[in-house]
Scaffold this motif. Structure first.
Motif, PDB file in Angstrom:
ATOM      1  N   GLY A   1     -25.624  19.384 -15.643  1.00 50.50           N
ATOM      2  CA  GLY A   1     -25.266  18.325 -16.790  1.00 50.50           C
ATOM      3  C   GLY A   1     -23.760  18.219 -16.993  1.00 50.50           C
ATOM      4  O   GLY A   1     -23.157  18.576 -15.777  1.00 50.50           O
ATOM      5  N   LEU A   2     -23.299  18.181 -18.037  1.00 51.34           N
ATOM      6  CA  LEU A   2     -21.756  17.777 -18.450  1.00 51.34           C
ATOM      7  C   LEU A   2     -21.386  18.675 -19.341  1.00 51.34           C
ATOM      8  O   LEU A   2     -21.965  19.144 -20.310  1.00 51.34           O
TER       9      LEU A   2
ATOM     10  N   GLN B   1     -26.630  17.159 -10.792  1.00 54.37           N
ATOM     11  CA  GLN B   1     -25.442  17.042 -10.933  1.00 54.37           C
ATOM     12  C   GLN B   1     -24.735  17.905 -12.000  1.00 54.37           C
ATOM     13  O   GLN B   1     -25.208  18.255 -13.061  1.00 54.37           O
TER      14      GLN B   1
ATOM     15  N   GLN C   1     -17.595  21.088 -20.658  1.00 55.13           N
ATOM     16  CA  GLN C   1     -16.096  20.959 -20.724  1.00 55.13           C
ATOM     17  C   GLN C   1     -15.554  22.204 -20.026  1.00 55.13           C
ATOM     18  O   GLN C   1     -16.306  23.324 -19.702  1.00 55.13           O
TER      19      GLN C   1
ATOM     20  N   THR D   1     -21.044  18.432 -14.060  1.00 55.93           N
ATOM     21  CA  THR D   1     -19.910  17.718 -14.008  1.00 55.93           C
ATOM     22  C   THR D   1     -18.996  18.489 -15.186  1.00 55.93           C
ATOM     23  O   THR D   1     -19.409  18.629 -16.142  1.00 55.93           O
ATOM     24  N   VAL D   2     -17.954  19.015 -14.681  1.00 51.19           N
ATOM     25  CA  VAL D   2     -16.943  19.645 -15.364  1.00 51.19           C
ATOM     26  C   VAL D   2     -15.792  18.673 -16.064  1.00 51.19           C
ATOM     27  O   VAL D   2     -14.917  18.456 -15.138  1.00 51.19           O
ATOM     28  N   SER D   3     -15.713  18.650 -17.165  1.00 48.46           N
ATOM     29  CA  SER D   3     -14.731  17.479 -17.575  1.00 48.46           C
ATOM     30  C   SER D   3     -14.382  17.685 -19.074  1.00 48.46           C
ATOM     31  O   SER D   3     -15.536  17.755 -19.802  1.00 48.46           O
ATOM     32  N   SER D   4     -13.429  17.314 -19.352  1.00 46.69           N
ATOM     33  CA  SER D   4     -13.165  17.087 -20.740  1.00 46.69           C
ATOM     34  C   SER D   4     -13.241  15.657 -21.387  1.00 46.69           C
ATOM     35  O   SER D   4     -12.908  15.550 -22.465  1.00 46.69           O
TER      36      SER D   4
ATOM     37  N   THR E   1     -17.274  20.648 -10.044  1.00 47.67           N
ATOM     38  CA  THR E   1     -18.025  19.531 -10.121  1.00 47.67           C
ATOM     39  C   THR E   1     -18.450  18.908  -8.865  1.00 47.67           C
ATOM     40  O   THR E   1     -17.714  18.775  -7.919  1.00 47.67           O
TER      41      THR E   1
END
Length: 121
Positions: A10-11, A116, A13, A118-121, A90
């Motif tokens: 998943g996504l 997947q 932070q 995903t590491v994102s702010s 990611t």
């Protein structure tokens, strides 16, 4: 017939956590090594971590101290706890297992479908 089913991507932070699971089922006589590879866009696939049937582990330097692999042999399941995630983590994470399906059979490598992260702010 052997199946590996992976879940938990998943996504998240930066600095967050995710837990991946990978369960093997089917005609399994014994499972030896289980682990995860990952592949980011434009990069080569890399081994993230593995765990043997005796719980010996081997981590990539990039994840040491942040990721923890564990295994439940009774459930034929392996888990990857990922903490302090970074954007560079990611990738698509793919679980694998080296499995013998018959007592005198050869050992084959089986793969899950990939998930997947995903590491994102």
């Amino acid at each position: 017939q052997v199946q590996l089913v992976e879940s938990g991507g998943g996504l998240v932070q930066p600095g967050g956590s995710l837990r991946l699971s990978c369960a093997a089922s089917g005609s399994i006589f014994s499972i030896y090594v289980m682990g995860w590879y990952r592949q980011a866009p434009g990069k080569q696939r890399e081994l993230v971590v593995l765990i043997t049937s005796g719980s010996v582990t081997n981590y990539a330097d990039s994840v040491k101290g942040r990721f923890t692999i564990s295994r439940d042999n009774a459930k034929n399941t392996v888990y990857l706890q990922m903490n302090s995630l970074k954007p560079e983590d990611t990738a698509v994470y793919s679980c694998y297992a080296d499995i013998r399906t018959r007592s005198l059979g050869t050992i084959g490598r089986y793969w899950a479908q990939g998930t997947q992260v995903t590491v994102s702010s």
